[in-house]
Design a protein around this motif. Sequence first.
Motif, PDB file in Angstrom:
ATOM      1  N   MET A 179       0.838  -1.184   0.000  1.00  0.00           N
ATOM      2  CA  MET A 179       0.000   0.000   0.000  1.00  0.00           C
ATOM      3  C   MET A 179       0.886   1.252   0.000  1.00  0.00           C
ATOM      4  O   MET A 179       1.823   1.355   0.784  1.00  0.00           O
ATOM      5  N   ALA A 180       0.594   2.190  -0.887  1.00  0.00           N
ATOM      6  CA  ALA A 180       1.380   3.419  -1.013  1.00  0.00           C
ATOM      7  C   ALA A 180       1.081   4.362   0.148  1.00  0.00           C
ATOM      8  O   ALA A 180       0.003   4.350   0.735  1.00  0.00           O
ATOM      9  N   ALA A 181       2.055   5.189   0.480  1.00  0.00           N
ATOM     10  CA  ALA A 181       1.874   6.200   1.519  1.00  0.00           C
ATOM     11  C   ALA A 181       0.861   7.240   1.057  1.00  0.00           C
ATOM     12  O   ALA A 181       0.746   7.519  -0.137  1.00  0.00           O
ATOM     13  N   THR A 182       0.143   7.820   2.005  1.00  0.00           N
ATOM     14  CA  THR A 182      -0.824   8.860   1.680  1.00  0.00           C
ATOM     15  C   THR A 182      -0.129  10.013   0.966  1.00  0.00           C
ATOM     16  O   THR A 182       0.880  10.524   1.444  1.00  0.00           O
ATOM     17  N   GLY A 183      -0.671  10.385  -0.196  1.00  0.00           N
ATOM     18  CA  GLY A 183      -0.121  11.511  -0.936  1.00  0.00           C
ATOM     19  C   GLY A 183       0.963  11.151  -1.922  1.00  0.00           C
ATOM     20  O   GLY A 183       1.478  12.020  -2.614  1.00  0.00           O
ATOM     21  N   LEU A 184       1.335   9.862  -2.005  1.00  0.00           N
ATOM     22  CA  LEU A 184       2.374   9.443  -2.943  1.00  0.00           C
ATOM     23  C   LEU A 184       1.728   8.740  -4.129  1.00  0.00           C
ATOM     24  O   LEU A 184       0.971   7.793  -3.953  1.00  0.00           O
ATOM     25  N   THR A 185       2.006   9.249  -5.318  1.00  0.00           N
ATOM     26  CA  THR A 185       1.460   8.641  -6.527  1.00  0.00           C
ATOM     27  C   THR A 185       2.604   8.195  -7.429  1.00  0.00           C
ATOM     28  O   THR A 185       3.717   8.709  -7.327  1.00  0.00           O
ATOM     29  N   ARG A 186       2.310   7.271  -8.307  1.00  0.00           N
ATOM     30  CA  ARG A 186       3.324   6.819  -9.261  1.00  0.00           C
ATOM     31  C   ARG A 186       3.622   7.879 -10.312  1.00  0.00           C
ATOM     32  O   ARG A 186       4.741   8.033 -10.747  1.00  0.00           O
ATOM     33  N   SER A 187       2.592   8.609 -10.725  1.00  0.00           N
ATOM     34  CA  SER A 187       2.757   9.521 -11.858  1.00  0.00           C
ATOM     35  C   SER A 187       3.332  10.893 -11.494  1.00  0.00           C
ATOM     36  O   SER A 187       4.084  11.467 -12.275  1.00  0.00           O
ATOM     37  N   VAL A 188       2.989  11.435 -10.337  1.00  0.00           N
ATOM     38  CA  VAL A 188       3.437  12.796 -10.011  1.00  0.00           C
ATOM     39  C   VAL A 188       4.147  12.898  -8.667  1.00  0.00           C
ATOM     40  O   VAL A 188       4.328  13.990  -8.148  1.00  0.00           O
ATOM     41  N   GLY A 189       4.562  11.782  -8.097  1.00  0.00           N
ATOM     42  CA  GLY A 189       5.266  11.829  -6.822  1.00  0.00           C
ATOM     43  C   GLY A 189       4.345  12.248  -5.688  1.00  0.00           C
ATOM     44  O   GLY A 189       3.171  11.925  -5.673  1.00  0.00           O
ATOM     45  N   TRP A 190       4.910  12.989  -4.762  1.00  0.00           N
ATOM     46  CA  TRP A 190       4.128  13.454  -3.611  1.00  0.00           C
ATOM     47  C   TRP A 190       3.221  14.604  -4.020  1.00  0.00           C
ATOM     48  O   TRP A 190       3.631  15.497  -4.756  1.00  0.00           O
ATOM     49  N   GLU A 191       1.986  14.585  -3.500  1.00  0.00           N
ATOM     50  CA  GLU A 191       1.031  15.645  -3.817  1.00  0.00           C
ATOM     51  C   GLU A 191       0.202  15.969  -2.588  1.00  0.00           C
ATOM     52  O   GLU A 191       0.096  15.166  -1.667  1.00  0.00           O
ATOM     53  N   ILE A 192      -0.374  17.166  -2.593  1.00  0.00           N
ATOM     54  CA  ILE A 192      -1.245  17.617  -1.507  1.00  0.00           C
ATOM     55  C   ILE A 192      -2.359  18.453  -2.100  1.00  0.00           C
ATOM     56  O   ILE A 192      -2.149  19.172  -3.079  1.00  0.00           O
ATOM     57  N   GLY A 193      -3.543  18.347  -1.524  1.00  0.00           N
ATOM     58  CA  GLY A 193      -4.668  19.166  -1.943  1.00  0.00           C
ATOM     59  C   GLY A 193      -5.388  19.722  -0.729  1.00  0.00           C
ATOM     60  O   GLY A 193      -5.525  19.042   0.288  1.00  0.00           O
TER      61      GLY A 193
END
Length: 132
Positions: free
Chosen positions: A1-15
């Motif tokens: 399971m990936a860490a919250t906010g970590l995506t394969r396509s854009v790395g770390w993100e926040i909204g």
Amino acid sequence: MAATGLTRSVGWEIGVSRTLDRPPSAVWEFISGPRGLALWLGAGARLTPERGAPYTTDAGIGGEVRGYRPGARIRVTYGDTTVQVTVSAAAGGRAVLRFHQERMASAGERERRGEHWRRVMDRVAEALDAPA
């Protein structure tokens, strides 16, 4: 399971988003105008509303416009990251304002930027509530 906010396509993100008791057109006018741009992008920021247009702030931070849809969305590069601001309609004639940042390098950067965007959102809400 990936860490919250970590995506394969854009790395770390926040909204960060908030429903504001203002019509979308008023929120857009503010957020895309000089006072609003200074709050979320930096003092002195001026944007040309066309893809590929460069910008700089008084602090020397620069980037380029990646997308601009009047009344709805501004997407810009910001250092090594990408920031997107959107305004949409909510029930009762209110607006939803969203800040989203992606391509951050770490969970720590994500946390710091989340705090930053929550402070920006507070300042925007205060400015919109202040008498003109």
